[in-house]
Design a protein around this motif. Structure first.
Motif, PDB file in Angstrom:
ATOM      1  N   TYR A   2      35.635  54.949  39.445  1.00  0.00           N
ATOM      2  CA  TYR A   2      35.980  54.539  40.805  1.00  0.00           C
ATOM      3  C   TYR A   2      36.846  55.623  41.429  1.00  0.00           C
ATOM      4  O   TYR A   2      37.913  55.947  40.918  1.00  0.00           O
ATOM      5  CB  TYR A   2      36.693  53.184  40.762  1.00  0.00           C
ATOM      6  N   LYS A  23      31.644  46.888  46.250  1.00  0.00           N
ATOM      7  CA  LYS A  23      31.353  45.478  45.934  1.00  0.00           C
ATOM      8  C   LYS A  23      32.615  44.641  46.039  1.00  0.00           C
ATOM      9  O   LYS A  23      32.582  43.485  46.466  1.00  0.00           O
ATOM     10  CB  LYS A  23      30.785  45.372  44.520  1.00  0.00           C
ATOM     11  N   LYS A  27      34.109  41.535  49.157  1.00  0.00           N
ATOM     12  CA  LYS A  27      34.508  40.161  48.860  1.00  0.00           C
ATOM     13  C   LYS A  27      36.003  39.901  48.974  1.00  0.00           C
ATOM     14  O   LYS A  27      36.448  38.759  48.976  1.00  0.00           O
ATOM     15  CB  LYS A  27      34.097  39.826  47.421  1.00  0.00           C
ATOM     16  N   ARG A  44      45.000  47.486  30.503  1.00  0.00           N
ATOM     17  CA  ARG A  44      44.479  46.846  31.726  1.00  0.00           C
ATOM     18  C   ARG A  44      45.693  46.344  32.508  1.00  0.00           C
ATOM     19  O   ARG A  44      46.467  45.571  31.967  1.00  0.00           O
ATOM     20  CB  ARG A  44      43.581  45.662  31.358  1.00  0.00           C
ATOM     21  N   ASP A  84      38.121  52.030  35.049  1.00  0.00           N
ATOM     22  CA  ASP A  84      37.661  50.652  35.280  1.00  0.00           C
ATOM     23  C   ASP A  84      38.434  50.026  36.429  1.00  0.00           C
ATOM     24  O   ASP A  84      39.641  50.259  36.568  1.00  0.00           O
ATOM     25  CB  ASP A  84      37.873  49.807  34.020  1.00  0.00           C
ATOM     26  N   PHE A  85      37.750  49.210  37.206  1.00  0.00           N
ATOM     27  CA  PHE A  85      38.352  48.597  38.393  1.00  0.00           C
ATOM     28  C   PHE A  85      37.604  47.279  38.616  1.00  0.00           C
ATOM     29  O   PHE A  85      36.438  47.290  38.991  1.00  0.00           O
ATOM     30  CB  PHE A  85      38.151  49.565  39.567  1.00  0.00           C
ATOM     31  N   VAL A  86      38.232  46.158  38.302  1.00  0.00           N
ATOM     32  CA  VAL A  86      37.547  44.856  38.312  1.00  0.00           C
ATOM     33  C   VAL A  86      38.126  43.930  39.359  1.00  0.00           C
ATOM     34  O   VAL A  86      39.349  43.795  39.445  1.00  0.00           O
ATOM     35  CB  VAL A  86      37.751  44.116  36.970  1.00  0.00           C
ATOM     36  N   GLY A  87      37.283  43.234  40.072  1.00  0.00           N
ATOM     37  CA  GLY A  87      37.800  42.252  41.010  1.00  0.00           C
ATOM     38  C   GLY A  87      36.712  41.796  41.964  1.00  0.00           C
ATOM     39  O   GLY A  87      35.552  42.112  41.755  1.00  0.00           O
ATOM     40  N   PRO A  88      37.054  41.080  42.996  1.00  0.00           N
ATOM     41  CA  PRO A  88      38.393  40.580  43.282  1.00  0.00           C
ATOM     42  C   PRO A  88      38.712  39.368  42.419  1.00  0.00           C
ATOM     43  O   PRO A  88      37.895  38.466  42.302  1.00  0.00           O
ATOM     44  CB  PRO A  88      38.316  40.189  44.762  1.00  0.00           C
TER      45      PRO A  88
ATOM     46  N   ALA B 171      32.020  40.860  32.354  1.00  0.00           N
ATOM     47  CA  ALA B 171      33.339  40.862  32.998  1.00  0.00           C
ATOM     48  C   ALA B 171      34.265  41.949  32.431  1.00  0.00           C
ATOM     49  O   ALA B 171      35.025  42.576  33.166  1.00  0.00           O
ATOM     50  CB  ALA B 171      33.988  39.490  32.834  1.00  0.00           C
ATOM     51  N   PHE B 172      34.195  42.160  31.144  1.00  0.00           N
ATOM     52  CA  PHE B 172      35.076  43.140  30.509  1.00  0.00           C
ATOM     53  C   PHE B 172      34.569  44.571  30.725  1.00  0.00           C
ATOM     54  O   PHE B 172      33.473  44.771  31.229  1.00  0.00           O
ATOM     55  CB  PHE B 172      35.156  42.867  29.006  1.00  0.00           C
ATOM     56  N   HIS B 173      35.361  45.535  30.275  1.00  0.00           N
ATOM     57  CA  HIS B 173      34.941  46.920  30.441  1.00  0.00           C
ATOM     58  C   HIS B 173      34.012  47.385  29.322  1.00  0.00           C
ATOM     59  O   HIS B 173      33.515  48.497  29.360  1.00  0.00           O
ATOM     60  CB  HIS B 173      36.155  47.851  30.573  1.00  0.00           C
ATOM     61  N   ASP B 208      26.029  46.326  33.355  1.00  0.00           N
ATOM     62  CA  ASP B 208      26.966  46.536  34.438  1.00  0.00           C
ATOM     63  C   ASP B 208      28.295  45.890  34.019  1.00  0.00           C
ATOM     64  O   ASP B 208      28.439  44.670  34.073  1.00  0.00           O
ATOM     65  CB  ASP B 208      26.397  45.836  35.680  1.00  0.00           C
ATOM     66  N   THR B 209      29.238  46.705  33.557  1.00  0.00           N
ATOM     67  CA  THR B 209      30.526  46.155  33.120  1.00  0.00           C
ATOM     68  C   THR B 209      31.466  45.986  34.318  1.00  0.00           C
ATOM     69  O   THR B 209      31.138  46.389  35.427  1.00  0.00           O
ATOM     70  CB  THR B 209      31.188  47.078  32.080  1.00  0.00           C
ATOM     71  N   ASN B 210      32.639  45.389  34.067  1.00  0.00           N
ATOM     72  CA  ASN B 210      33.629  45.140  35.127  1.00  0.00           C
ATOM     73  C   ASN B 210      33.092  44.223  36.223  1.00  0.00           C
ATOM     74  O   ASN B 210      33.483  44.334  37.377  1.00  0.00           O
ATOM     75  CB  ASN B 210      34.100  46.453  35.764  1.00  0.00           C
ATOM     76  N   MET B 211      32.164  43.343  35.873  1.00  0.00           N
ATOM     77  CA  MET B 211      31.555  42.468  36.871  1.00  0.00           C
ATOM     78  C   MET B 211      31.851  41.017  36.527  1.00  0.00           C
ATOM     79  O   MET B 211      31.221  40.450  35.637  1.00  0.00           O
ATOM     80  CB  MET B 211      30.030  42.655  36.844  1.00  0.00           C
ATOM     81  N   VAL B 212      32.812  40.439  37.213  1.00  0.00           N
ATOM     82  CA  VAL B 212      33.124  39.033  36.973  1.00  0.00           C
ATOM     83  C   VAL B 212      32.244  38.196  37.903  1.00  0.00           C
ATOM     84  O   VAL B 212      32.504  38.118  39.101  1.00  0.00           O
ATOM     85  CB  VAL B 212      34.611  38.745  37.228  1.00  0.00           C
ATOM     86  N   ARG B 215      33.090  35.846  41.037  1.00  0.00           N
ATOM     87  CA  ARG B 215      34.034  36.500  41.933  1.00  0.00           C
ATOM     88  C   ARG B 215      33.346  37.604  42.736  1.00  0.00           C
ATOM     89  O   ARG B 215      33.349  37.584  43.951  1.00  0.00           O
ATOM     90  CB  ARG B 215      35.196  37.114  41.143  1.00  0.00           C
ATOM     91  N   VAL B 216      32.743  38.562  42.040  1.00  0.00           N
ATOM     92  CA  VAL B 216      32.149  39.686  42.758  1.00  0.00           C
ATOM     93  C   VAL B 216      30.793  39.305  43.344  1.00  0.00           C
ATOM     94  O   VAL B 216      30.486  39.678  44.473  1.00  0.00           O
ATOM     95  CB  VAL B 216      32.127  40.963  41.883  1.00  0.00           C
ATOM     96  N   PHE B 217      30.001  38.562  42.591  1.00  0.00           N
ATOM     97  CA  PHE B 217      28.788  37.937  43.124  1.00  0.00           C
ATOM     98  C   PHE B 217      28.722  36.509  42.617  1.00  0.00           C
ATOM     99  O   PHE B 217      29.128  36.246  41.498  1.00  0.00           O
ATOM    100  CB  PHE B 217      27.497  38.596  42.610  1.00  0.00           C
ATOM    101  N   SER B 218      28.135  35.628  43.412  1.00  0.00           N
ATOM    102  CA  SER B 218      27.843  34.286  42.901  1.00  0.00           C
ATOM    103  C   SER B 218      26.430  34.309  42.337  1.00  0.00           C
ATOM    104  O   SER B 218      25.685  35.268  42.544  1.00  0.00           O
ATOM    105  CB  SER B 218      27.948  33.270  44.030  1.00  0.00           C
ATOM    106  N   GLU B 221      23.945  34.687  45.040  1.00  0.00           N
ATOM    107  CA  GLU B 221      23.822  36.058  45.552  1.00  0.00           C
ATOM    108  C   GLU B 221      22.968  36.921  44.626  1.00  0.00           C
ATOM    109  O   GLU B 221      22.268  37.815  45.096  1.00  0.00           O
ATOM    110  CB  GLU B 221      25.203  36.680  45.729  1.00  0.00           C
ATOM    111  N   ASN B 397      34.702  28.607  29.824  1.00  0.00           N
ATOM    112  CA  ASN B 397      35.520  29.013  30.965  1.00  0.00           C
ATOM    113  C   ASN B 397      34.954  28.364  32.239  1.00  0.00           C
ATOM    114  O   ASN B 397      33.760  28.420  32.481  1.00  0.00           O
ATOM    115  CB  ASN B 397      35.431  30.547  31.050  1.00  0.00           C
TER     116      ASN B 397
END
Ligand SMILES: Cc1cc2nc3c(=O)[nH]c(=O)nc-3n(C[C@H](O)[C@H](O)[C@H](O)COP(=O)(O)OP(=O)(O)OC[C@H]3O[C@@H](n4cnc5c(N)ncnc54)[C@H](O)[C@@H]3O)c2cc1C
Ligand SMILES: Cc1cc2nc3c(=O)[nH]c(=O)nc-3n(C[C@H](O)[C@H](O)[C@H](O)COP(=O)(O)OP(=O)(O)OC[C@H]3O[C@@H](n4cnc5c(N)ncnc54)[C@H](O)[C@@H]3O)c2cc1C
Ligand code: SF4
Ligand code: SF4
Ligand code: FES
Lengths: 274, 462
Positions: A2, A23, A27, A44, A84-88, B171-173, B208-212, B215-218, B221, B397
């Protein structure tokens, strides 16, 4: 990876960066945060989304260099990448329908409170802002706050800038002058949020505080971020980070935040340098 | 002529006093000769009782026959027909309650070491054979997988083989789920898990990591983005607490936090890695499952002198794999059985100083069929400890449920599915693994991923 699009230095220990993360920018809402990892084998750490630009696809973070990770981050320059950059993450603050709100930021909390003030302002609410700092040298975001509020105040502990004293002195004064706030948003050190909450409890004014416990995953999986709210265990990363300030067990929260103080501090000395 | 020894061929294992100080793998595995000797113990039963005990019906006598003949690659291909993660399952399956429980050799003596043989074959393949690049014809249909634990990985693998364009959102890296962040290196080397993940990537699966998700997509979506089906394999990550006083003192961890710091964030390398973990001289772990064993053995490795497992039933009821209990004892973990924590006691500045436990006795069997533990009044005792790890279970969860309209779940959080297909209450959305069953096993999660892959294929081709 990122990319860091812009970097600003706000004071001797606070920096701000715009990170390319379309992304997340799409949001993001006030009150939410991201978790980042600067490098391989890095920690983290959570940082609040201080602003976002949906069109440009950037997310703004503002951080104080207090330890290893925030210092590593601060050493990066425009054009560098964050691993790494996770969110929101977290629940957006519900700011709709309030007519008159006092937004209070202590130290770095001013940066975290800014998007909230901006949002309330954009929703048509009247905003009064009070931001407090130890001294003149570390005042940040004064202009930005001014731009979104009808009344704005700066306090310093030593009186070197703005009014001498604490944010609560001004808040009390404003309430006593007849400002009938329907909400107070207080973001800053735990002790400040506790004192504000104690004050507003007396007046019966609803108060939202933003908790910043130690976090790892940010998805409700480790329980490390637990806080006691109204006698119940809540996870700040998924149930918060905003909570009703009148229900938080602040004393417990302050203890838990110090958990790694000694350990990481020792380690940094061990590494030499600073 | 079959090998009629009543005992399994011994497996090479590192010395307990040496291994309890590092994170390198404990069990070293069979040599080719040992594997062939053990394989000779299989009687090649016509009715194959062992296969019924395996949730994914590995062709056990067939692969063991090939091992006995020295055709290790043939054996590998045989296992792979139904099990996509043999190197993992051979190491972590609770064989004693699955395949090996039903083995006829177990009636008199020890069963055939099916798990060890499976592991041997998988390791042999990894070491000696370069995987051929599969020539897969893409069907240009996109499927999204949420979560990269064994359920998600096996679902992704099966769909990729059928030509689907699969994206795993994690979700994790790093990918791997509990295999990466929960089960420690000394029991399941991360390089093995990584190899499985790399082979998926080679098949064209995108990770695709770092994707919760939520939150980021439903999930909706994801469908808008052209994913025609979705598989939810988000596991059971929500930690349970005991609800006893003192759980928020500093020094009290959930097993998830403790193990994530150690495994995923590599706190055992601190300060070389940046994430710390606090392990006192005396550590108590609450619980009697694999998670508790892993936490206890990790604590020992991080320098704790006395590590207690505090479990309210007796050893017989412990849900952990027998091998792990055995290894834990060898490594010097102290078992406080029939003992239930009632309080955690703290110092004035908020750190753990001791736990209070009450002795238990076993009464009548409860709903789980195990004898119910009953506290013996007045038997409370204090044990001094500085660290407590709570390992009494996890549930799904709530994030996916909370952000997906129309997704039906049980009151305890498990996603409701049609067992035969993994279909949820939303058309085109499937689920499996711990997210459906609550905390269970790797092999069940993997099986559920396979079932759903078949059902998704059927749904998208009809
Ligand atoms: C939801 C959330 C939002 C946050 N937003 C911001 C933000 O916008 N800007 C910002 O600068 N910081 C923010 N923080 C705090 C930030 O995460 C910590 O400052 C950071 O983790 C410190 O990491 P480090 O490795 O640099 O320091 P460490 O070496 O880990 O710690 C240095 C010192 O900071 C203390 N510390 C560690 N973690 C925290 C914490 N979570 N909160 C307060 N003190 C801590 C330690 O006890 C120690 O004394 C937020 C925290 C949370 C939970
Ligand atoms: C310490 C420990 C030891 C164990 N030991 C054994 C053993 O010896 N033998 C055995 O058979 N079983 C064991 N188990 C149980 C086994 O690991 C699990 O049953 C299995 O991993 C479940 O697989 P899963 O794919 O359903 O979920 P998981 O492995 O939990 O994977 C779920 C993944 O989904 C991700 N995720 C969650 N929410 C989201 C979201 N919203 N968006 C994107 N990604 C998300 C998670 O980060 C995770 O990577 C153990 C479990 C633990 C914790
Ligand atoms: S997958 Fe597990 S249960 Fe099945 S044969 Fe292998 S070790 Fe046994
Ligand atoms: S039951 Fe045991 S002996 Fe019989 S085929 Fe299976 S593994 Fe071999
Ligand atoms: S950070 Fe792990 S549960 Fe909140």
């Amino acid at each position: 990876m990122y990319k860091i699009i812009r970097k600003r230095i706000l004071n001797s220990s606070v920096k701000s960066m715009d990170i390319l993360a379309p992304k997340i920018a799409k949001k993001a809402e006030p009150g939410q945060f991201i978790i980042l990892r600067v490098r391989e084998d890095g920690e983290r750490i959570p940082l609040t989304i201080a602003d976002y630009d949906r069109e440009e696809g950037t997310v703004t973070i503002t951080f104080q260099e207090v330890g290893k990770t925030t210092m590593l981050l601060g050493n990066l320059e425009e054009g560098d990448n964050i691993l790494d950059f996770v969110g929101p993450l977290g629940v957006p603050t519900n700011l709709e329908g309030y007519k008159k709100v006092a937004v209070i930021g202590g130290g770095l909390g001013a940066a975290i409170a800014y998007p909230q003030a901006k949002k309330i302002h954009s929703l048509g609410g009247e905003v009064h802002t009070i931001i407090g700092f130890r001294n003149k040298d570390i005042v940040i975001l004064e202009e930005e706050m001014k731009a979104v509020s009808s009344k704005s105040f700066v306090t310093t502990d030593d009186g070197s800038y703005g009014k001498k004293g604490f944010v609560t002195d001004i808040l009390k004064q404003l309430i006593d002058e007849g400002n009938d706030y329907d909400l107070v948003v207080a973001i800053g050190p735990l002790i400040m949020m506790k004192v504000v909450s104690d004050l507003t409890r007396e007046y019966g004014i609803k108060t939202i505080v933003s908790m910043n416990p130690i976090m790892i995953d940010g998805t409700g999986m480790c329980g490390g971020c637990r806080v006691t709210v109204g006698g119940e265990v809540k996870f700040a990363c998924v149930d918060g980070p905003d909570f009703d300030g009148h229900l938080i067990d602040f004393d417990e929260a302050m203890r838990r935040q110090g958990m790694y103080k000694e350990k990481e501090h020792k380690c940094r000395i061990g590494l030499g340098g600073n | 002529m079959a090998n009629m020894s009543l005992k399994k061929v011994e497996i090479n294992t590192r010395d307990p006093e040496e291994r309890n100080k590092d994170f390198k793998e404990v069990v070293l595995g069979y040599t080719e000769e040992q594997a062939m000797e053990e394989a000779e113990r299989c009687l090649q039963c016509k009715h194959k009782p062992c296969v019924k005990g395996c949730p994914v019906h590995v062709k056990i006598p067939e692969f063991i026959k090939l091992v006995a003949e020295g055709d290790f690659e043939g054996a590998y291909q045989k296992i792979k027909e139904t099990n996509s993660l043999p190197a993992v399952c051979g190491r972590v399956c609770p064989q004693e309650t699955q395949c090996e429980e039903l083995c006829v050799r177990g009636i008199k003596g020890e069963p055939v070491a099916i798990g060890r043989l499976e592991r041997f074959v998988a390791d042999w393949h990894m070491k000696n054979i370069e995987d051929k690049k599969l020539n897969i014809k893409s069907n240009n249909k996109k499927v999204a997988i949420i979560g990269s634990g064994p359920a998600g990985l096996s679902c992704a693998g099966d769909l990729a083989k059928l030509g689907y364009k699969v994206t795993i959102f994690e979700a994790f890296h790093v990918a791997g789920g509990v295999l990466m962040y929960g089960i420690p290196e000394f029991r399941l080397p991360k390089a093995i898990v990584q190899k499985e993940i790399d082979s998926l990537k080679e098949m064209g699966v995108e990770i695709d990591t770092n994707m919760v998700i939520g939150r980021v997509f439903s999930i909706n979506e994801l469908k808008d983005k052209g994913y025609e089906a979705v598989f939810i394999g988000t596991g059971a990550g929500l930690p349970s607490f005991m609800g006893i006083p003192g759980e928020n003192y500093n020094g009290v961890y959930t097993a998830n936090e403790f193990l994530t710091r150690i495994n995923l964030m590599k706190a055992y390398k601190f300060p070389e890695s940046d994430t710390p973990v606090y392990v006192g001289k005396k550590v108590a772990v609450f619980g009697g499952g694999n998670v508790a064993m892993d936490a206890a053995r990790s604590a020992k490795r991080l320098g704790a002198e006395d590590v207690y497992i505090v479990y309210r039933r007796s050893e017989e009821e412990m849900p952990a794999r027998v091998e792990e209990v055995h290894h834990a004892k060898e490594e010097g973990i102290i078992f406080k059985l029939l003992s239930n924590p009632t309080r955690i006691l703290g110092t004035e500045d908020g750190w753990v100083r001791a736990i209070e436990c009450i002795d238990m006795e076993l009464g009548e069997p409860d709903a789980s069929g195990r004898r119910r533990p009953i506290p013996i009044e007045g038997s409370e005792k204090e044990i001094e400890v500085e660290t407590v790890v709570i390992a009494i279970g996890q549930s799904p969860n709530p994030l996916i449920k909370a952000t997906t309209e129309g997704l039906e779940t049980h009151s305890w959080g498990g996603i409701i599915v049609d067992e035969a297909t993994g279909a949820t209450s939303i058309p085109g959305v499937y689920a499996g693994g711990d997210a459906v069953t609550g905390a269970a096993t790797v092999i069940l999660a993997m099986g559920a991923g396979k079932t759903a892959a078949n059902a998704i294929d059927e749904y998208l081709t009809k």
